[in-house]
Scaffold this motif. Sequence first.
Motif, PDB file in Angstrom:
ATOM      1  N   UNK A  53      -0.023   8.486   2.889  1.00 34.43           N
ATOM      2  CA  UNK A  53      -0.099   7.898   1.449  1.00 34.43           C
ATOM      3  C   UNK A  53       1.597   7.587   1.158  1.00 34.43           C
ATOM      4  N   UNK A  54       1.932   6.507   1.159  1.00 38.31           N
ATOM      5  CA  UNK A  54       3.259   5.998   0.923  1.00 38.31           C
ATOM      6  C   UNK A  54       3.735   5.559  -0.508  1.00 38.31           C
ATOM      7  N   UNK A  55       4.635   6.394  -0.833  1.00 36.57           N
ATOM      8  CA  UNK A  55       5.352   5.924  -2.127  1.00 36.57           C
ATOM      9  C   UNK A  55       6.876   5.377  -1.901  1.00 36.57           C
ATOM     10  N   UNK A  59       6.563   9.767   1.608  1.00 30.70           N
ATOM     11  CA  UNK A  59       5.055   9.635   1.687  1.00 30.70           C
ATOM     12  C   UNK A  59       4.362  10.936   1.967  1.00 30.70           C
ATOM     13  N   UNK A  60       3.243  10.871   1.617  1.00 38.13           N
ATOM     14  CA  UNK A  60       2.226  12.208   1.842  1.00 38.13           C
ATOM     15  C   UNK A  60       1.424  12.200   3.346  1.00 38.13           C
ATOM     16  N   UNK A  61       1.754  13.316   4.029  1.00 35.63           N
ATOM     17  CA  UNK A  61       0.867  13.073   5.305  1.00 35.63           C
ATOM     18  C   UNK A  61      -0.386  13.895   5.024  1.00 35.63           C
ATOM     19  N   UNK A  99       1.575  17.670   3.664  1.00 33.72           N
ATOM     20  CA  UNK A  99       3.025  17.659   3.902  1.00 33.72           C
ATOM     21  C   UNK A  99       3.748  16.436   3.524  1.00 33.72           C
ATOM     22  N   UNK A 100       4.853  16.482   2.913  1.00 35.76           N
ATOM     23  CA  UNK A 100       5.692  15.112   2.410  1.00 35.76           C
ATOM     24  C   UNK A 100       6.685  14.811   3.907  1.00 35.76           C
ATOM     25  N   UNK A 101       6.743  13.623   4.029  1.00 32.44           N
ATOM     26  CA  UNK A 101       7.605  12.910   4.698  1.00 32.44           C
ATOM     27  C   UNK A 101       8.561  12.236   4.030  1.00 32.44           C
ATOM     28  N   UNK A 102       9.959  12.401   4.162  1.00 33.76           N
ATOM     29  CA  UNK A 102      11.226  11.929   3.388  1.00 33.76           C
ATOM     30  C   UNK A 102      11.477  10.616   4.257  1.00 33.76           C
ATOM     31  N   UNK A 103      11.973   9.780   3.203  1.00 32.00           N
ATOM     32  CA  UNK A 103      12.416   8.374   3.628  1.00 32.00           C
ATOM     33  C   UNK A 103      11.311   7.538   4.318  1.00 32.00           C
ATOM     34  N   UNK A 104      11.562   6.504   4.923  1.00 28.20           N
ATOM     35  CA  UNK A 104      10.882   5.501   5.581  1.00 28.20           C
ATOM     36  C   UNK A 104       9.975   6.016   6.683  1.00 28.20           C
ATOM     37  N   UNK A 106       9.016   4.515   9.257  1.00 28.04           N
ATOM     38  CA  UNK A 106       9.315   3.906  10.143  1.00 28.04           C
ATOM     39  C   UNK A 106      10.393   5.062  10.891  1.00 28.04           C
ATOM     40  N   UNK A 107      11.233   5.725  10.359  1.00 28.82           N
ATOM     41  CA  UNK A 107      12.038   6.471  10.715  1.00 28.82           C
ATOM     42  C   UNK A 107      11.436   8.047  11.261  1.00 28.82           C
ATOM     43  N   UNK A 108      10.308   8.072  10.983  1.00 25.30           N
ATOM     44  CA  UNK A 108       9.502   9.348  11.657  1.00 25.30           C
ATOM     45  C   UNK A 108       8.449   9.011  12.286  1.00 25.30           C
ATOM     46  N   UNK A 109       7.665   7.831  12.408  1.00 27.82           N
ATOM     47  CA  UNK A 109       6.435   7.613  13.466  1.00 27.82           C
ATOM     48  C   UNK A 109       6.927   6.413  14.392  1.00 27.82           C
ATOM     49  N   UNK A 110       6.699   6.797  15.744  1.00 28.73           N
ATOM     50  CA  UNK A 110       7.041   5.576  16.430  1.00 28.73           C
ATOM     51  C   UNK A 110       5.125   5.127  16.822  1.00 28.73           C
ATOM     52  N   UNK A 111       5.137   3.845  16.111  1.00 27.24           N
ATOM     53  CA  UNK A 111       3.894   3.187  16.111  1.00 27.24           C
ATOM     54  C   UNK A 111       3.380   2.835  17.371  1.00 27.24           C
ATOM     55  N   UNK A 112       4.330   2.874  18.506  1.00 26.49           N
ATOM     56  CA  UNK A 112       3.915   2.287  19.660  1.00 26.49           C
ATOM     57  C   UNK A 112       3.231   3.342  20.490  1.00 26.49           C
TER      58      UNK A 112
END
Length: 242
Positions: A53-55, A59-61, A99-104, A106-112
């Motif tokens: 859930x992106x704010x 984001x909330x993971x 868990x909260x994910x800080x920042x964008x 795209x900086x935390x996840x590799x969609x590939x």
Amino acid sequence: MPEGPSIVILREEAAKFRRQTVRKVSGNSSIDLERMQGRRVVSLRSWGKHFLVEFSGFSLRVHLLMFGTYHIDEPKPKPPRLALEFDNGTLYFYTASLKYVEGPLDDSYDWRADVMSPDWDPALARRKLRRQPDTLACDALLDQDVFAGVGNIIKNEVLFRIGVHPESPIGALPPRTLTRLVAQAREYSFDFLEWKKRYVLRQHWLVHRKRDCPTCGAKLAKAKLGMRERWAYFCVRCQQLY
């Protein structure tokens, strides 16, 4: 444990909350739930087994663990781990890890690495697998860095589809077989998605939780294999040990 296709369904079912503002937040989680109060949802995304859930700015993971569930608008009788109330409904999570994910994102996840993502990169998956030749096939398919979203059902069914014994080391697989393993991890995941939406997923299981091999009729083997010791269902006649 809900696998990647189930999280895609969650994302699709919760789509009405995109661009909505959190009017009320509650739950028995230990994280600071009030942080989401009054915040507008930018997007709803998924990566593997993670619902996101992106704010703006964070984001909330949500990870549903082994037995987590979610409900939309209709709560269960027990207290939720999280309830997000919007003007157009409420999203509830039970037995989930938050868990909260800080920042964008795209900086935390590799969609590939997400087998359900349009950005999925099979060549990248093959390169990662070649770097771990001693890893057993049953462990490799559950490696979320390589196959984000693949769980035990998909693992068992993919290995049967390609005729590979779950204890085969990745480095022993012929190149064509390795390519098929990677391809089927994605193909079966989308079959899973289609069948689950039609409520016929279990009808299509060939070996998972089954007794007899659908090809040769022999009794299937059942064992906890690999470093993760997850249940494997396989045919010793039809699945080659390399």
